[in-house]
Each structure stands twice: as structure tokens, then as C-alpha cells.
Scaffold this motif. Sequence first.
Motif, PDB file in Angstrom:
ATOM      1  N   SER A   7       0.853  -1.185   0.000  1.00 27.83           N
ATOM      2  CA  SER A   7       0.000   0.000   0.000  1.00 27.83           C
ATOM      3  C   SER A   7       0.888   1.234   0.000  1.00 27.83           C
ATOM      4  CB  SER A   7      -0.902   0.011   1.232  1.00 27.83           C
ATOM      5  OG  SER A   7      -1.757  -1.110   1.205  1.00 27.83           O
ATOM      6  N   ALA A   8       0.499   2.231  -0.788  1.00 29.80           N
ATOM      7  CA  ALA A   8       1.319   3.431  -0.920  1.00 29.80           C
ATOM      8  C   ALA A   8       0.456   4.678  -0.976  1.00 29.80           C
ATOM      9  CB  ALA A   8       2.184   3.340  -2.173  1.00 29.80           C
ATOM     10  N   VAL A   9       1.039   5.796  -0.545  1.00 26.50           N
ATOM     11  CA  VAL A   9       0.371   7.098  -0.618  1.00 26.50           C
ATOM     12  C   VAL A   9       1.240   8.034  -1.444  1.00 26.50           C
ATOM     13  CG1 VAL A   9      -0.837   6.887   1.583  1.00 26.50           C
ATOM     14  CG2 VAL A   9       1.434   7.901   1.537  1.00 26.50           C
ATOM     15  N   ASP A  10       0.598   9.027  -2.011  1.00 26.81           N
ATOM     16  CA  ASP A  10       1.324  10.054  -2.743  1.00 26.81           C
ATOM     17  C   ASP A  10       2.061  10.935  -1.740  1.00 26.81           C
ATOM     18  OD1 ASP A  10       1.152  13.062  -4.027  1.00 26.81           O
ATOM     19  OD2 ASP A  10       1.623  11.491  -5.485  1.00 26.81           O
ATOM     20  N   GLY A  11       3.177  11.480  -2.155  1.00 28.73           N
ATOM     21  CA  GLY A  11       3.968  12.345  -1.296  1.00 28.73           C
ATOM     22  C   GLY A  11       3.225  13.571  -0.797  1.00 28.73           C
ATOM     23  N   ASP A  12       2.129  13.926  -1.451  1.00 28.00           N
ATOM     24  CA  ASP A  12       1.334  15.088  -1.040  1.00 28.00           C
ATOM     25  C   ASP A  12       0.062  14.711  -0.279  1.00 28.00           C
ATOM     26  OD1 ASP A  12       3.105  16.922  -2.201  1.00 28.00           O
ATOM     27  OD2 ASP A  12       2.185  16.613  -4.164  1.00 28.00           O
ATOM     28  N   ALA A  13      -0.104  13.435   0.055  1.00 25.97           N
ATOM     29  CA  ALA A  13      -1.304  12.998   0.775  1.00 25.97           C
ATOM     30  C   ALA A  13      -1.364  13.662   2.145  1.00 25.97           C
ATOM     31  CB  ALA A  13      -1.301  11.480   0.922  1.00 25.97           C
ATOM     32  N   ASP A  14      -2.581  13.949   2.592  1.00 27.51           N
ATOM     33  CA  ASP A  14      -2.715  14.527   3.931  1.00 27.51           C
ATOM     34  C   ASP A  14      -2.959  13.414   4.943  1.00 27.51           C
ATOM     35  OD1 ASP A  14      -5.425  13.811   3.842  1.00 27.51           O
ATOM     36  OD2 ASP A  14      -6.077  15.822   3.262  1.00 27.51           O
ATOM     37  N   ALA A  15      -2.985  13.788   6.217  1.00 25.52           N
ATOM     38  CA  ALA A  15      -3.115  12.808   7.293  1.00 25.52           C
ATOM     39  C   ALA A  15      -4.397  11.991   7.168  1.00 25.52           C
ATOM     40  CB  ALA A  15      -3.059  13.514   8.644  1.00 25.52           C
ATOM     41  N   GLU A  16      -5.491  12.618   6.791  1.00 26.60           N
ATOM     42  CA  GLU A  16      -6.755  11.889   6.669  1.00 26.60           C
ATOM     43  C   GLU A  16      -6.663  10.807   5.595  1.00 26.60           C
ATOM     44  OE1 GLU A  16      -9.250  12.041   8.744  1.00 26.60           O
ATOM     45  OE2 GLU A  16      -8.228  13.637   9.846  1.00 26.60           O
ATOM     46  N   GLN A  17      -6.027  11.105   4.462  1.00 27.63           N
ATOM     47  CA  GLN A  17      -5.873  10.113   3.393  1.00 27.63           C
ATOM     48  C   GLN A  17      -4.999   8.952   3.864  1.00 27.63           C
ATOM     49  OE1 GLN A  17      -4.336  13.069   0.660  1.00 27.63           O
ATOM     50  NE2 GLN A  17      -6.075  12.731  -0.732  1.00 27.63           N
ATOM     51  N   ILE A  18      -3.944   9.282   4.591  1.00 28.55           N
ATOM     52  CA  ILE A  18      -3.028   8.258   5.093  1.00 28.55           C
ATOM     53  C   ILE A  18      -3.744   7.347   6.081  1.00 28.55           C
ATOM     54  CG2 ILE A  18      -0.962   7.894   6.518  1.00 28.55           C
ATOM     55  CD1 ILE A  18       0.060  10.567   5.228  1.00 28.55           C
ATOM     56  N   LEU A  19      -4.464   7.937   7.027  1.00 26.52           N
ATOM     57  CA  LEU A  19      -5.176   7.148   8.030  1.00 26.52           C
ATOM     58  C   LEU A  19      -6.276   6.301   7.398  1.00 26.52           C
ATOM     59  CD1 LEU A  19      -5.319   9.773  10.898  1.00 26.52           C
ATOM     60  CD2 LEU A  19      -3.875   7.726  10.774  1.00 26.52           C
ATOM     61  N   ARG A  20      -6.977   6.847   6.405  1.00 32.39           N
ATOM     62  CA  ARG A  20      -8.028   6.101   5.724  1.00 32.39           C
ATOM     63  C   ARG A  20      -7.444   4.891   4.995  1.00 32.39           C
ATOM     64  NH1 ARG A  20      -9.609   9.450   1.951  1.00 32.39           N
ATOM     65  NH2 ARG A  20     -10.396  10.904   3.501  1.00 32.39           N
TER      66      ARG A  20
END
Length: 122
Positions: A61-74
Amino acid sequence: MQGHPADELTSVHNREQLTHLVEESERLGLISETDSDLLTRSLTEPDTPVRDLRVPASGISAVDGDADAEQILRLAADTARTRLLVLRDGAVLGRCTPVTFSSRAPRDVPPRPVSWPAPCPN
């Protein structure tokens, strides 16, 4: 008469003995079940071939470098992952631990400043 050094191997325990100590520590309430499981796995995993421990690319699973905390936690909640890769244009910037965003970091901090480098082959 000079003293002889203590046999340094007398204090060394094998994996089976250490696993038993962990089990007894949990039974006596000295450590939690979670800690017991973690310690037991760390003692038994050295016998497991690496191919059995690896995570296929489709399972990462990966997030974009610009993701915010809510996106990361979700994403962490949706995938049940405790570590996420941080990507930018398909390149790995590092990894982040979602718990960082739930307890210490301000909600508007993107993952890149608090991500750690990920080992990647060149």
C-alpha cells in the motif's frame, strides 16, 4: 591462583528456551499477548525462508507524497497496514507509519517530511 573467566556460553539461551520464557512471561501477565506474539515470531522467523516473508508488489500500500493525514489514516484503516510507501510519480520517496499522523503530527503535514527512506535496489 588466578580466577577463570566465566563460561560465556552458560548465559546463552537457544530459541526454544527463549520462546518458552516469552510464553511464561505472557502467562504470568508480565508482557501482553501482542508483545508475546511479536517476540515469538521474531524468534521463529529466522527459520522461515525469505520468499515466505516477502510481500508481493500487489500487496504493498502506498500514498502520494502530497497525501494529507486523513488520506493516510483512511488507507491504513482500509488496508490494515501499519507502514505505507510514500511515492511521487512512481518513485519511492520513503515509508511512513500512519500512527505518526494519528498521535503526534499536525493533521495538515504531508507524509514526505516525516517519512523514512525505504531500502530500494538501484
